[in-house]
Design an enzyme around this catalytic site. Structure first.
Site, short mmCIF file in Angstrom:
data_model
loop_
_atom_site.label_atom_id
_atom_site.label_comp_id
_atom_site.label_asym_id
_atom_site.label_seq_id
_atom_site.Cartn_x
_atom_site.Cartn_y
_atom_site.Cartn_z
N HIS A 42 0.85 -1.20 0.00
CA HIS A 42 0.00 0.00 0.00
C HIS A 42 0.88 1.25 0.00
O HIS A 42 2.05 1.19 0.33
CB HIS A 42 -0.86 0.08 1.27
CG HIS A 42 -1.58 -1.17 1.65
ND1 HIS A 42 -2.95 -1.29 1.51
CD2 HIS A 42 -1.15 -2.34 2.18
CE1 HIS A 42 -3.34 -2.49 1.95
NE2 HIS A 42 -2.25 -3.14 2.36
N THR A 44 0.52 5.33 1.78
CA THR A 44 -0.22 5.95 2.87
C THR A 44 -1.01 7.19 2.48
O THR A 44 -1.91 7.61 3.20
CB THR A 44 0.73 6.34 4.00
OG1 THR A 44 1.67 7.30 3.51
CG2 THR A 44 1.47 5.13 4.55
N GLU A 105 2.75 -0.81 4.40
CA GLU A 105 2.45 0.55 3.95
C GLU A 105 3.76 1.29 3.69
O GLU A 105 4.69 1.22 4.49
CB GLU A 105 1.64 1.30 5.00
CG GLU A 105 0.25 0.77 5.24
CD GLU A 105 -0.80 1.45 4.37
OE1 GLU A 105 -0.42 2.31 3.54
OE2 GLU A 105 -1.99 1.12 4.53
N HIS A 152 -2.58 -3.40 -3.28
CA HIS A 152 -3.94 -3.15 -2.79
C HIS A 152 -4.92 -3.01 -3.95
O HIS A 152 -6.06 -3.46 -3.88
CB HIS A 152 -3.95 -1.89 -1.92
CG HIS A 152 -5.11 -1.82 -0.98
ND1 HIS A 152 -5.37 -0.72 -0.20
CD2 HIS A 152 -6.10 -2.70 -0.69
CE1 HIS A 152 -6.44 -0.93 0.54
NE2 HIS A 152 -6.91 -2.13 0.25
#
Length: 272
Positions: A42, A44, A105, A152
């Site tokens: 991912h 942020t 992340e 993601h």
């Protein structure tokens, strides 16, 4: 002396109850593997301070957070525990992947809108190097192959776009911690498919074979375009418009043996 035995026995039982059951661990089943089946990447959409506050104190979380400069790896959730990072998600027929994945992340601002569309900044090279080291460690410990590292946007293409088209998937593949289609195979398929494109149902079946949550409807509906966009952001980031063109078909054929076999079987149909 005999009267003391029941008391001693009672004390032993009480101690046993207080410390939990006695477990015999001399045997271990051959049929088992790690509960971790995927690693999901991912970004942020914010800087470090806000990212830490969001992931450490908010309603979502990830196992790891990687800053940019200096490239620091923070562990926020132990790998043995579930983090709340994937949400409603699906890959290779498995859904709600929080329970079976490790979330990583990366501190990155994502995109911002301009008059000419979305502008996606590059990732910091040192941050990616730190990610590669972490991924190698995770994959080795959980006995996972590079195909188990996904984004993601792969598992939630209807609502997520991270880690985005500037994420260096090809660099990760070169380091052995992600997959990338064989360039020569893609070029061969691209040459064959320029004359005539496969039907939409073929794209949908190929996407599902790769792992994407994609029903086969035979229609180029908005949901299918979102999945195509997610695929293109990962494997053809220079153009991710969600359109089913020859290069996208060639990439899918290179990644999906079953889809490639279907193309071979349908050559008469594909002759325009």
């Amino acid at each position: 002396m005999d009267r003391c035995l029941p008391v001693a026995l009672l004390l032993m039982l009480l101690v046993g109850c207080g410390s939990g059951p006695v477990i015999d661990t001399r045997y271990s089943a051959a049929s088992q593997d790690s509960r971790v089946q995927y690693v999901i990447l991912h970004y942020t959409s914010s800087g470090l301070d806000r990212s830490l506050g969001h992931l450490a104190e908010g309603g979502v979380s990830s196992h790891y957070l990687i800053d940019r400069q200096p490239p620091t790896i923070y562990r926020l959730v132990d790998e043995s525990r579930r983090a709340w990072h994937a949400g409603e998600s699906s890959w290779q027929g498995r859904s709600w992947l929080n329970a079976s994945s490790i979330g990583i992340e990366l501190v990155h601002y994502g995109y911002h809108e301009t008059a000419h569309g979305r502008l996606w900044p590059d990732y910091d090279p040192a941050q990616i190097e730190a990610l590669v080291v972490l991924l190698r460690d995770i994959l080795q410990r959980h006995n996972l192959g590079p195909e188990r590292v996904i984004g993601h946007s792969d598992v939630a293409p209807q609502r997520k776009v991270d880690p985005g088209p500037t994420f260096p998937w090809q660099q990760l593949a070169a380091a052995g911690v992600a997959i990338w289609p064989d360039t020569a195979v893609v070029q061969q398929w691209s040459a064959h498919l320029k004359a005539c494109l496969p039907p939409i149902g073929w794209y949908q079946r190929a996407l599902a074979e790769v792992g994407y949550p994609q029903p086969v409807t035979g229609e180029l509906d908005p949901a299918t375009r979102n999945v195509l966009t997610a695929f293109q952001m990962r494997f053809r980031p220079q153009r991710h418009d969600g359109m089913p063109d020859a290069e996208t078909a060639a990439l899918l054929a290179a990644l999906s043996p079953q889809a490639a076999r279907q193309l071979v079987a349908q050559q008469v149909v594909l002759t325009c």
